[in-house]
Every structure is written in C-alpha cells, then in structure tokens.
Design a protein around this motif. Structure first.
Motif, PDB file in Angstrom:
ATOM      1  N   GLU A 244       0.807  -1.223   0.000  1.00 17.18           N
ATOM      2  CA  GLU A 244       0.000   0.000   0.000  1.00 17.18           C
ATOM      3  C   GLU A 244       0.845   1.280   0.000  1.00 17.18           C
ATOM      4  OE1 GLU A 244      -3.627   2.033  -0.191  1.00 17.18           O
ATOM      5  OE2 GLU A 244      -3.375  -0.160  -0.198  1.00 17.18           O
ATOM      6  N   PRO A 245       1.771   1.469   0.943  1.00 19.86           N
ATOM      7  CA  PRO A 245       2.550   2.717   0.931  1.00 19.86           C
ATOM      8  C   PRO A 245       3.424   2.871  -0.311  1.00 19.86           C
ATOM      9  CG  PRO A 245       2.687   1.657   3.070  1.00 19.86           C
ATOM     10  CD  PRO A 245       2.072   0.667   2.127  1.00 19.86           C
ATOM     11  N   THR A 246       3.963   1.768  -0.838  1.00 16.19           N
ATOM     12  CA  THR A 246       4.815   1.888  -2.016  1.00 16.19           C
ATOM     13  C   THR A 246       3.998   2.263  -3.239  1.00 16.19           C
ATOM     14  OG1 THR A 246       6.191   0.133  -1.059  1.00 16.19           O
ATOM     15  CG2 THR A 246       6.679   0.789  -3.315  1.00 16.19           C
ATOM     16  N   ASN A 248       1.330   4.075  -3.157  1.00 16.79           N
ATOM     17  CA  ASN A 248       1.038   5.497  -2.964  1.00 16.79           C
ATOM     18  C   ASN A 248       2.263   6.364  -3.230  1.00 16.79           C
ATOM     19  OD1 ASN A 248      -1.516   4.690  -2.210  1.00 16.79           O
ATOM     20  ND2 ASN A 248      -1.151   4.937  -0.018  1.00 16.79           N
ATOM     21  N   THR A 286       4.077  12.528   2.183  1.00 15.85           N
ATOM     22  CA  THR A 286       4.397  11.150   2.520  1.00 15.85           C
ATOM     23  C   THR A 286       3.166  10.255   2.402  1.00 15.85           C
ATOM     24  OG1 THR A 286       5.439   9.747   4.193  1.00 15.85           O
ATOM     25  CG2 THR A 286       4.009  11.512   4.995  1.00 15.85           C
ATOM     26  N   PRO A 287       3.314   9.055   1.845  1.00 15.63           N
ATOM     27  CA  PRO A 287       2.134   8.223   1.569  1.00 15.63           C
ATOM     28  C   PRO A 287       1.485   7.622   2.798  1.00 15.63           C
ATOM     29  CG  PRO A 287       4.151   7.087   0.922  1.00 15.63           C
ATOM     30  CD  PRO A 287       4.545   8.490   1.266  1.00 15.63           C
ATOM     31  N   LEU A 288       2.224   7.446   3.891  1.00 13.56           N
ATOM     32  CA  LEU A 288       1.645   6.904   5.122  1.00 13.56           C
ATOM     33  C   LEU A 288       1.651   8.034   6.141  1.00 13.56           C
ATOM     34  CD1 LEU A 288       0.510   4.118   5.696  1.00 13.56           C
ATOM     35  CD2 LEU A 288       2.656   3.506   6.794  1.00 13.56           C
ATOM     36  N   SER A 341       9.553   9.978   7.259  1.00 15.43           N
ATOM     37  CA  SER A 341       8.654   9.000   6.643  1.00 15.43           C
ATOM     38  C   SER A 341       9.019   7.562   6.963  1.00 15.43           C
ATOM     39  CB  SER A 341       8.642   9.193   5.123  1.00 15.43           C
ATOM     40  OG  SER A 341       8.027  10.403   4.772  1.00 15.43           O
ATOM     41  N   HIS A 390      -3.479   7.418   5.443  1.00 15.33           N
ATOM     42  CA  HIS A 390      -2.673   7.459   4.214  1.00 15.33           C
ATOM     43  C   HIS A 390      -2.972   8.706   3.387  1.00 15.33           C
ATOM     44  CE1 HIS A 390      -6.021   5.098   1.870  1.00 15.33           C
ATOM     45  NE2 HIS A 390      -6.476   6.158   2.464  1.00 15.33           N
ATOM     46  N   SER A 392      -3.407   9.028  -0.516  1.00 14.98           N
ATOM     47  CA  SER A 392      -3.524   8.076  -1.608  1.00 14.98           C
ATOM     48  C   SER A 392      -4.491   8.593  -2.662  1.00 14.98           C
ATOM     49  CB  SER A 392      -4.019   6.726  -1.059  1.00 14.98           C
ATOM     50  OG  SER A 392      -4.222   5.794  -2.090  1.00 14.98           O
TER      51      SER A 392
END
Length: 412
Positions: A244-246, A248, A286-288, A341, A390, A392
C-alpha cells in the motif's frame, strides 16, 4: 466504550480535529494547521468516538519514536476501550508481529524480517520490477491513455509483492481489494481486513505444506524458529506495509512530476534522477501520513500535554511534511534524513532501501518508455481516497502517444 474525561479536560478549549471526515482527504493541510495551532501535540479523532493525541512537531515526534521506555507499540489496553466494530481496528488491533511488539519479541520478529529481506538481492528485485512494468506497459501502451493509479501503481505492487511472496499474478486483485478497504478505515474496513486475512492465511498454509523460493518460506525456515502463526502475522504486516505505501509513493511522485512539465523534462532527459522526485514526496506528501501509533505506558506530561495511558499517541508524518513544505517550499531541501517517513528509533522501517528501489525503478522505466505522458487533469483537481492513515490518490488519468513494446526503444 470507555471515555477519556481527563484527556478531554486537558484539551477543554480544543475541538477534536476529525481525521475521518471526507474533507481531510481533500485538504489535509487545513486539518494539520488546526492541529499545530494546539501546540506540539494536538487532539484529534481517528474515527467517530476514537480520540488520539496527534504529534505535529518534529522534536516531539523524535521523542516519541526513540523513547521505548515511555511509549509502547502494544495497543491491547486501548483495544479494551473501543467498540468491536470500530473502523480503525483493522489497522490498529494487536497482532503478534514486529509492528505491535516491544522488547525481546520485537527484536526477534524484526531480526527475522531483516534477514529474509536481505536475501533479496538488488539486481533480483530490479529485474522483478522491470518484468512487472513491461507487462503493464504491454496492456496500457497501445491505448494511449491510462490511470496511473489503477492501471500502473497498484497492479505493479501486486505483481512485485506477489512475486516476492510466492503467489501467482492472478491473486493481485484480491490483494488490492482487501488492503484498500482496510486502509481507508471506513464502513468496509472490517470486510477488507477479513479478505486480506484470508489471503495471508491461504498463502502461509500453502507454504507450510510446500516451500518455495520466497519470503514466507524463508521466514518459516528462519533460525528464530517462528511458528506458522507468527509467520502469518509477519507476512500480514510486511505484505501490507510493502504494497500500500509503495503504491502510494509511486502515484504521488508521478502526480508531482507530471504536474510540473519542466521537472518532468529533466527526468526524461536524464538530467535529474527519479530519486529526487521520490525524496520530494517523502518530504512533503508522505504516503503513510498518520501511522506512527504509540501508547504511553503510564500517564505522563509530554511537551505541555498530560498524556493518558490507553489513548493512541500518533506521530503525524503528514503534518510534519506539511510544515516542511511551508518552511522550505516544494523543492528538495538539504538532508534527505530530515523527513521522518521511515520513522526513527527501534521501530524505524527495516526495508526502506527495497522500497526506494521499487519506486524509483518503476517510475524511471515508465517515464523513459512514455516520455510524453500528459495529465488529463490539473493536480488541484485530482481526488484522494478517504482515511486517517494514508495519502492516496483515487486516480491519475494521463494520455500519451500510443506505442507497443516492439517499437524502437521499447522496454527490454
């Protein structure tokens, strides 16, 4: 459900900032500004009736991340205070894995994860990413248009991580659906958690019966002697935390690149490395965003706020990034480590180099193969998925000159 009168009294002049509202996805900076106005630690809600302390100051964040004597990752005392159907439980409930463990248990789980990921050689991971990009490029190239979230970033991660974890390409849709629902923390969160849980259980059952050249098999055979149940929960963590974070990170970086044509041209010409765009996202988007979740082991005074035990103390990585963007602008500022992050302290991300390699290789291969990618919408009109954890995108529509893999300059 237990209430928190003492904690609320400490914030008697502050209205909880509702991170579960749709407006948070649209305008996170406005919510972070409201949190920062309360001081280094703000008062928020992660879901209706689920309060949390949000840490929005860099030094306060480091004090949480590095102090495992005062702060624990174990959420079980908090779990006893929330309703069973709380939409954030899927992301926050205790499981016997490296994220929710402290002390010796954490070291044991983390060491096993680091050891098995260290066996993934950079050239091998790069080759897996290249194969995935080539497959996706063969699908979208002839069309001349695509959604770089739904057609590229998310399926790319499904391909790469299913490959690493020993599952066929056909399982990607299940992984995407379950994790997506769980991350958003909405009405479908419990359903997503159950779907993703079944996915992982089936994977570990298959690897227990027959090993392969993959991460779960290596965990099952690791000298730490993890049980099948423990391996299940390490995979539950790492597969989700990787996917998920990658995804995003890739889509957020692509949206920033394509939103700045001058920036994009320096990347496609090779004058500027893709890593610059990825680091910029880690600094500023940052995605998370809010998933550094800790709990005070006992009531404690912290940066001017009296923290109660059994109330989440959340390091707001998104708020720190928002503050950095206001302070430094959108350009890359000195010192890549100035963002948080990856976390810090004992629970810092153990596989950040793998994540960076996947993201940079994916973006580089795509932008080199399709150098005339053009966004369909201006960046300010893009929409974002809801959820407190997140950052996203829902979609990133683009157009480009149609091409096939067998054309000159095609992907090899």
């Amino acid at each position: 459900m237990t209430t928190y009168p003492a904690a609320q009294e400490a914030f008697s002049r502050s209205t909880p900032v509702r991170l579960w509202e749709d407006g948070f996805a649209r305008e996170p900076d406005r919510y972070y500004a409201a949190l920062r106005a309360q001081g280094p630690v703000g008062w928020a809600e992660l879901a209706p009736g689920v309060p949390a302390y949000l840490v929005t100051d860099r030094q306060a964040a480091l004090d949480v991340l590095r102090d495992d004597a005062t702060f624990s990752h174990d959420p079980r005392p908090w779990e006893a205070t929330v309703a069973d159907d709380s939409p954030v439980l899927g992301m926050m409930r205790w499981r016997p894995n490296a994220l929710f463990a402290d002390g010796a248990a954490h070291v044991r789980y983390r060491t096993a994860l680091i050891d098995v990921f260290d066996l993934v050689e950079p050239h091998d991971l790069r080759a897996r990413v290249h194969r995935a990009v080539r497959l996706l490029a063969s699908r979208i190239g002839p069309r001349g248009e695509a959604d770089l979230v739904g057609d590229f970033a998310r399926p790319l991660m499904a391909l790469v991580f299913n490959d690493l974890f020993g599952l066929p390409e056909s399982y990607g849709d299940r992984l995407n659906a379950g994790l997506g629902k769980m991350m958003e923390g909405g009405a479908q969160a419990a359903e997503g958690e159950a779907e993703y849980g079944r996915y992982v259980l089936e994977l570990i059952a298959a690897k227990t019966e027959r090993r392969g050249d993959d991460l779960p098999s290596r965990l099952l055979d690791h000298p730490a002697g993890l049980t099948a149940d423990e391996v299940t929960w390490q995979v539950f963590l790492t597969l989700g935390a990787g996917y998920e974070p990658t995804a995003n990170l890739v889509s957020n970086a692509l949206s920033r690149i394509l939103g700045n044509p001058a920036y994009y041209s320096t990347l496609t010409s090779g004058a500027r490395p893709v890593m610059d765009a990825v680091v910029e996202v880690l600094h500023h988007e940052t995605p998370l965003t809010n998933y550094g979740v800790y709990y005070a082991r006992r009531p404690v005074s912290f940066h001017g706020v009296w923290l109660r035990a059994a109330v989440p103390v959340v390091v707001a990585f998104g708020a720190l990034a928002s503050e950095a963007e206001q302070r430094y602008g959108t350009g890359r500022h000195p010192g890549d480590a100035s963002h948080l992050s990856w976390g810090a302290g004992p629970h810092a991300c153990p596989v950040k180099q793998h994540t960076l390699l996947i993201a940079t290789e994916a973006i580089e291969r795509l932008t080199q193969w399709l150098p005339d990618l053009e966004p369909v919408l201006p960046r300010e009109r893009l929409t974002w998925r809801p959820g407190p954890f997140h950052r996203s995108l829902t979609a990133l529509p683009v157009r480009f000159s149609p091409r096939t893999l067998d054309q000159a300059g095609g992907l090899q």
